[in-house]
Scaffold this motif. Structure first.
Motif, PDB file in Angstrom:
ATOM      1  N   LYS A 154       9.578 -12.024 -35.735  1.00 20.91           N
ATOM      2  CA  LYS A 154      10.996 -11.595 -35.758  1.00 20.91           C
ATOM      3  C   LYS A 154      11.024 -10.242 -35.311  1.00 20.91           C
ATOM      4  CE  LYS A 154      10.894 -13.540 -39.952  1.00 20.91           C
ATOM      5  NZ  LYS A 154      11.346 -13.859 -41.304  1.00 20.91           N
ATOM      6  N   ALA A 158      13.300  -9.350 -31.923  1.00 18.01           N
ATOM      7  CA  ALA A 158      14.622  -8.834 -32.082  1.00 18.01           C
ATOM      8  C   ALA A 158      14.925  -7.645 -31.626  1.00 18.01           C
ATOM      9  CB  ALA A 158      14.836  -9.061 -33.600  1.00 18.01           C
ATOM     10  N   MET A 401      20.031 -14.113 -28.811  1.00 19.65           N
ATOM     11  CA  MET A 401      19.101 -13.201 -29.622  1.00 19.65           C
ATOM     12  C   MET A 401      19.732 -11.653 -29.246  1.00 19.65           C
ATOM     13  SD  MET A 401      16.807 -12.143 -31.510  1.00 19.65           S
ATOM     14  CE  MET A 401      15.498 -13.115 -31.774  1.00 19.65           C
ATOM     15  N   LEU A 446      12.342  -9.325 -41.951  1.00 21.60           N
ATOM     16  CA  LEU A 446      11.245  -9.292 -40.938  1.00 21.60           C
ATOM     17  C   LEU A 446       9.976  -9.200 -41.278  1.00 21.60           C
ATOM     18  CD1 LEU A 446      13.266  -6.231 -39.362  1.00 21.60           C
ATOM     19  CD2 LEU A 446      13.239  -8.434 -38.375  1.00 21.60           C
ATOM     20  N   GLN A 448       6.796 -11.255 -42.164  1.00 22.36           N
ATOM     21  CA  GLN A 448       6.273 -12.533 -41.821  1.00 22.36           C
ATOM     22  C   GLN A 448       4.819 -12.695 -42.121  1.00 22.36           C
ATOM     23  OE1 GLN A 448       8.063 -13.163 -37.885  1.00 22.36           O
ATOM     24  NE2 GLN A 448       7.040 -15.099 -37.687  1.00 22.36           N
ATOM     25  N   GLN A 459      14.541 -17.871 -35.353  1.00 14.78           N
ATOM     26  CA  GLN A 459      14.871 -16.338 -35.755  1.00 14.78           C
ATOM     27  C   GLN A 459      16.143 -15.968 -35.521  1.00 14.78           C
ATOM     28  OE1 GLN A 459      12.300 -13.824 -33.453  1.00 14.78           O
ATOM     29  NE2 GLN A 459      10.690 -15.479 -32.996  1.00 14.78           N
ATOM     30  N   LEU A 463      18.222 -14.071 -38.524  1.00 14.84           N
ATOM     31  CA  LEU A 463      18.773 -12.644 -38.340  1.00 14.84           C
ATOM     32  C   LEU A 463      20.160 -12.627 -38.325  1.00 14.84           C
ATOM     33  CD1 LEU A 463      16.036 -11.784 -35.513  1.00 14.84           C
ATOM     34  CD2 LEU A 463      16.088 -10.769 -37.900  1.00 14.84           C
ATOM     35  N   GLU A 483      15.247 -17.661 -47.118  1.00 11.47           N
ATOM     36  CA  GLU A 483      15.001 -17.737 -45.934  1.00 11.47           C
ATOM     37  C   GLU A 483      14.469 -19.150 -45.761  1.00 11.47           C
ATOM     38  OE1 GLU A 483      12.204 -15.932 -42.246  1.00 11.47           O
ATOM     39  OE2 GLU A 483      12.369 -15.178 -44.110  1.00 11.47           O
TER      40      GLU A 483
END
Length: 528
Positions: A154, A158, A401, A446, A448, A459, A463, A483
């Protein structure tokens, strides 16, 4: 008597005598070893040798010409030094140092000469000779980088997106997770491979421990990523010359896929060790040393390696004239392929202003900087968003995105600055408190786990929650649970109307409304 002999008769007799002579004999140009030291040989007698030419000894060991001097040739050995002695005979091969590349290499561990190291026997199938050193494609043959290479992380996809054909540097101190980012990216290409649009991956291990390479190969195997991956290994115990040539071998393999119209990703892990190997070889060759004892052309070494990464234009006839293609590859070239590079550089105590880091930063299209403090705090991948950058930016992201995470990088950088000030204590105004709250939640989002890349549509969905402040009421220690359950809900109930739509790069009011509704219902559970 002699006066009566005619010239025509003499020529006839000579012709008859010469007819029986075999004129097809070829004479090898041979030289003699004058001196051997630490993987470098000096040879007398190879008057016509060329730079980067492959030489061969009677016992099968090969060497590559590096120095061309008035009275001798300096060459680096691609094998053990103790097997070469003074007075040995060496002959020219007439070939530039190259590697034989083919589809049979996929799933194999090889050395920079293309020889297998995994004990699975010879490499099967047709192979093409690709030169280790080759001119990079010119500006005319390149097309803009606009197709994403998803890493499954992510934080990267991102904020620091990577595109096919880009060169993105991964830089940081030792043990900050540099290799993990590269391995995650390789594992994440599995979905492309299964969908029939593979990104072939080449992982080049330079100067690492054999056990470390074995662990990486094992991880790739477990995750099903070895089917489309080639591992090139030159461990710390290998000669400096092999460590020096390993990245060039990786680039040559990547070019084979790129020039046949496909996509490839090459990871150089790491170029600091290649620079050390090159310094070692250069100093033994008595080349003058420069800053930090590195040879003066160390910048040129890395630039000619990394410039070979590119996305090639589609016109086939132009692509085939691209550059000095090997004869075996002519006619097989298709345009539209790409070679993406992820070079890794190790810094000492976070010093990005050192010689090799600044060199590679200036050659690449951006860098992902990993911070030791962030890593120790548990923020993994430990990306410092303040000095990490992608010079391709939003062009390498899908539209959804780009829309959702457009401001995430600058928000996170501002949050880091504000967070530093709040440590001094004092009252916070509501706006600052809200910014801090949002920044902390996004930081958690963020994070992971290692080797668990996430599909791009998931993602974007999670986000969206972070950037639109939907986690406002969720407790900080419950962000990961939120999440997990949020994504589970989307997978079970909204695969077609949300996730499949996001995968196509589309985000509209309908999708946003569903995401907000699901997030609201799950946030209630974790707000207590």
């Amino acid at each position: 008597m002699s006066e009566n002999i005619k010239a025509s008769e003499v020529s006839e007799v000579l012709r008859m005598q010469l007819e029986g002579i075999d004129t097809s004999l070829q004479f090898d140009e041979v030289g003699t070893v004058l001196q051997v030291s630490d993987g470098v040989v000096r040879i007398y007698g190879l008057r016509n040798a060329e730079a980067n030419e492959l030489l061969e000894f009677d016992n099968g060991i090969k060497a590559v010409v590096m120095n061309l001097e008035e009275d001798n040739v300096g060459a680096v050995l691609l094998g053990p030094t103790d097997q070469i002695k003074e007075g040995y005979i060496v002959k020219r091969t007439g070939r530039i140092a190259s590697i034989n590349v083919g589809e049979g290499m996929l799933g194999r561990v090889i050395n920079p000469l293309g020889e297998p190291l995994d004990g699975k026997g010879d490499i099967a199938g047709e192979r093409f000779e690709m030169p280790l050193e080759r001119k990079a494609p010119g500006v005319i043959f390149r097309q803009p980088v606009n197709q994403p290479l998803q890493t499954g992380l992510k934080a990267v996809d991102a904020m620091i997106p990577i595109g096919r054909g880009q060169r993105e540097l991964i830089i940081g101190d030792r043990q900050t997770g540099k290799t993990s980012i590269a391995i995650d990216t390789i594992i994440n290409q599995r979905s492309n491979f299964e969908a029939g649009d593979p990104v072939y991956c080449i992982y080049v291990a330079i100067g690492q421990k054999g056990s470390t390479v074995a662990t990486i190969v094992n991880t790739l195997k477990e995750k099903g990523a070895l089917d489309y991956t080639i591992v090139v290994s030159a461990t710390a115990s290998d000669p400096a010359a092999l460590q020096y040539f390993a990245p060039f071998a990786g680039a040559a393999i990547g070019e084979y896929f790129r020039d046949s119209g496909r996509h490839a990703l090459v990871v150089y892990d790491d170029l600091s060790k290649q620079a050390v190997a090159y310094r070692e070889v250069s100093l033994i060759l008595k080349r003058p040393s420069g800053r930090e004892a590195y040879p003066g052309d160390i910048f040129y070494l890395h630039s000619r390696l990394l410039e070979r990464s590119a996305k090639i234009i589609n016109q086939q006839e132009v692509a085939s004239q691209m550059n000095d293609l090997p004869e075996s590859m002519k006619g097989k070239v298709k345009g539209g392929g790409s070679l993406t590079a992820l070079p890794i550089i190790e810094t000492q105590a976070g010093d990005v202003a050192a010689y090799i880091p600044t060199n590679v930063i200036s050659i690449t299209d951006g860098q992902i900087f990993l911070d030791t403090d962030l890593f120790n705090q548990g923020n993994r991948p430990a990306i410092n968003v303040g000095i990490s950058v992608s010079r391709v930016g939003g062009n390498a992201q899908i539209k959804a995105m780009k829309k959702v995470a457009g401001t995430l990088k600058i928000d996170q950088a501002q949050f880091r600055e504000l967070e530093a000030f709040t440590k001094f204590g004092g009252d916070m105004d509501p706006v600052t408190a809200l910014t801090i709250n949002k920044g902390q939640k996004n930081t958690r989002l963020l994070v992971q786990p290692q080797y668990t890349p996430m599909p791009v549509e998931q993602q974007i969905a999670i986000l969206y929650c972070g950037t639109h402040g939907l986690l406002k009421s969720v407790k900080l220690d419950k962000v990961h649970e939120f999440e997990k359950n949020f994504l589970l809900d989307l997978q079970n109930n909204h695969q077609e109307d949300v996730l499949d739509v996001l995968k196509k790069g589309i985000i509209n009011d309908e999708v946003s409304a569903i995401i907000e509704k699901v997030a609201e219902s799950i946030a209630k559970v974790y707000s207590k």
